[in-house]
Design a protein around this motif. Structure first.
Motif, mmCIF file in Angstrom:
data_model
loop_
_atom_site.group_PDB
_atom_site.id
_atom_site.type_symbol
_atom_site.label_atom_id
_atom_site.label_comp_id
_atom_site.label_asym_id
_atom_site.label_seq_id
_atom_site.Cartn_x
_atom_site.Cartn_y
_atom_site.Cartn_z
ATOM 1 N N UNK A 46 10.511 -3.942 0.289
ATOM 2 C CA UNK A 46 10.688 -2.534 0.649
ATOM 3 C C UNK A 46 11.661 -1.851 -0.303
ATOM 4 N N UNK A 47 12.739 -2.558 -0.635
ATOM 5 C CA UNK A 47 13.713 -1.990 -1.570
ATOM 6 C C UNK A 47 13.072 -1.752 -2.940
ATOM 7 N N UNK A 48 12.308 -2.718 -3.401
ATOM 8 C CA UNK A 48 11.667 -2.584 -4.709
ATOM 9 C C UNK A 48 10.642 -1.452 -4.727
ATOM 10 N N UNK A 49 9.989 -1.213 -3.594
ATOM 11 C CA UNK A 49 8.967 -0.168 -3.512
ATOM 12 C C UNK A 49 9.559 1.207 -3.182
ATOM 13 N N UNK A 50 10.839 1.233 -2.826
ATOM 14 C CA UNK A 50 11.443 2.508 -2.426
ATOM 15 C C UNK A 50 10.950 2.991 -1.080
ATOM 16 N N UNK A 51 10.681 2.048 -0.173
ATOM 17 C CA UNK A 51 10.123 2.373 1.140
ATOM 18 C C UNK A 51 11.099 2.002 2.250
ATOM 19 N N UNK A 52 10.901 2.585 3.417
ATOM 20 C CA UNK A 52 11.728 2.290 4.588
ATOM 21 C C UNK A 52 11.209 1.063 5.309
ATOM 22 N N UNK A 53 12.106 0.135 5.588
ATOM 23 C CA UNK A 53 11.829 -0.988 6.477
ATOM 24 C C UNK A 53 12.803 -0.885 7.639
ATOM 25 N N UNK A 78 15.201 7.773 9.210
ATOM 26 C CA UNK A 78 15.275 6.838 8.083
ATOM 27 C C UNK A 78 14.255 7.190 7.010
ATOM 28 N N UNK A 79 13.044 7.486 7.407
ATOM 29 C CA UNK A 79 12.005 7.852 6.443
ATOM 30 C C UNK A 79 12.408 9.121 5.698
ATOM 31 N N UNK A 80 12.919 10.108 6.427
ATOM 32 C CA UNK A 80 13.324 11.365 5.805
ATOM 33 C C UNK A 80 14.453 11.154 4.796
ATOM 34 N N UNK A 120 0.813 -1.218 0.000
ATOM 35 C CA UNK A 120 0.000 0.000 0.000
ATOM 36 C C UNK A 120 0.846 1.267 0.000
ATOM 37 N N UNK A 121 2.175 1.124 -0.074
ATOM 38 C CA UNK A 121 3.056 2.280 -0.144
ATOM 39 C C UNK A 121 3.404 2.892 1.196
ATOM 40 N N UNK A 122 3.322 2.104 2.282
ATOM 41 C CA UNK A 122 3.602 2.627 3.617
ATOM 42 C C UNK A 122 4.967 2.138 4.110
ATOM 43 N N UNK A 123 5.679 3.007 4.782
ATOM 44 C CA UNK A 123 6.904 2.616 5.467
ATOM 45 C C UNK A 123 6.539 1.708 6.643
ATOM 46 N N UNK A 124 7.456 0.815 7.011
ATOM 47 C CA UNK A 124 7.133 -0.178 8.036
ATOM 48 C C UNK A 124 8.226 -0.246 9.091
#
Length: 308
Positions: free
Chosen positions: A106-113, A275-277, A82-86
């Protein structure tokens, strides 16, 4: 950057004891929703489960998963899809394959894990790491003993496959040792004590060896009453280095260096915001690798049945 809009999934003991206060005390993050099957929280939108939350249209940027490790993979995957950081409470999952799959997603989606290890965020951990990099280590001894009835009253999931048993606290010790030792280490012996009526161990006796041959011994036990023991003792060529109280107190050559109150979860949420920033992840699964090894090499010892 605007504040991270956060949802907590799982409003149980750890969320109420640690996460809620830490979020409130951390700049740059706001709790806007909760998903929990058994509890609600005043002042925020509440949902029965993560699927309801993600389908609701409530605007969130990130999800903090405070549920038991069994079943957490599907929750984390849904959030990432859903495009959310986790942010993952420890342990990050029930198996190594699932946490590596989440890292790749997460890497594929460009999101923070963020695979959190709250004991690594204790005050003495980084100073100990810096000091040990300058000393010759001779041996390491870990003693991590606590009362399961106090910390996990009535929680059946910890005794089921994937719940880790005594490794639920023991992995905290491993998270510190993997971070502060200059050398990697591997397991050589594992004795696991199982209650006759449980699927997870209540005690563990482990022997490790570093790449350079340094012995690392660990004793975990969930049957200790009274004062709890969370100690790591390192013998070095220049004297002893000791972390106690889960890493919040630090003694070097017998002299107290750090004695600090618990700020672990505040530090974790501060790091999550950063990390998110920065668009980065922090997904170190090495403590879970050692736990998996302990089960793979484990010699089973049966003890009396355990009743909560």
């Amino acid at each position: 950057m605007a504040s991270v809009r956060l949802a907590i999934v799982g409003l149980g003991k750890i969320a109420r004891d640690q996460h809620l206060g830490a979020i409130e005390a951390t700049d740059g993050i706001d709790l806007v929703a909760v998903a929990s099957r058994h509890a609600q929280l005043d002042g925020v939108r509440c949902f029965h489960e993560i699927g309801d939350l993600l389908a609701s249209g409530v605007e969130i940027d990130a999800v903090s998963l405070c549920t038991p490790p069994q079943g957490r993979f599907s929750q984390a995957k849904a959030a990432l899809d859903a495009g959310k950081h986790v942010m993952l409470e420890k342990p990050p999952g029930a198996t190594l394959s699932e946490v590596h799959a989440l890292e790749a997603l997460a890497r594929a989606r460009g999101l923070t894990l963020f695979s959190t290890w709250h004991s690594r965020a204790a005050a003495a951990v980084e100073p100990a790491r810096a000091l040990l990099a300058k000393r010759k280590i001779r041996s390491v001894a870990v003693e991590w003993k606590e009362d399961v009835r106090h910390w996990h009253p009535g929680q059946a999931w910890i005794w089921e496959p994937g719940g880790l048993g005594v490794f639920d606290p023991g992995i905290n010790a491993l998270s510190i040792v993997t971070h502060i030792l200059p050398e990697k280490f591997h397991l050589t012996r594992s004795d696991l004590t199982f209650p006759a009526n449980r699927a997870a161990p209540i005690a563990a006796s482990l022997s490790f060896e570093t790449d350079g041959g340094i012995p690392v011994l660990a004793e975990f036990d969930w049957r200790q009453t009274g004062p709890q023991t969370w100690d790591i003792r390192i013998d070095t060529d220049e004297g002893p280095v000791v972390l106690t109280h889960g890493g919040s107190r630090f003694f070097v050559d017998g002299e107290a260096q750090i004695i600090e109150a618990d700020r672990e979860y505040r530090n974790l949420y501060r790091d999550f915001v950063a990390l998110v920033a920065a668009g980065r992840s922090d997904a170190d699964f090495s403590p879970l690798v050692h736990v998996a090894d302990a089960f793979m090499l484990g010699r089973r010892i049966q003890t009396a049945a355990f009743e909560d």
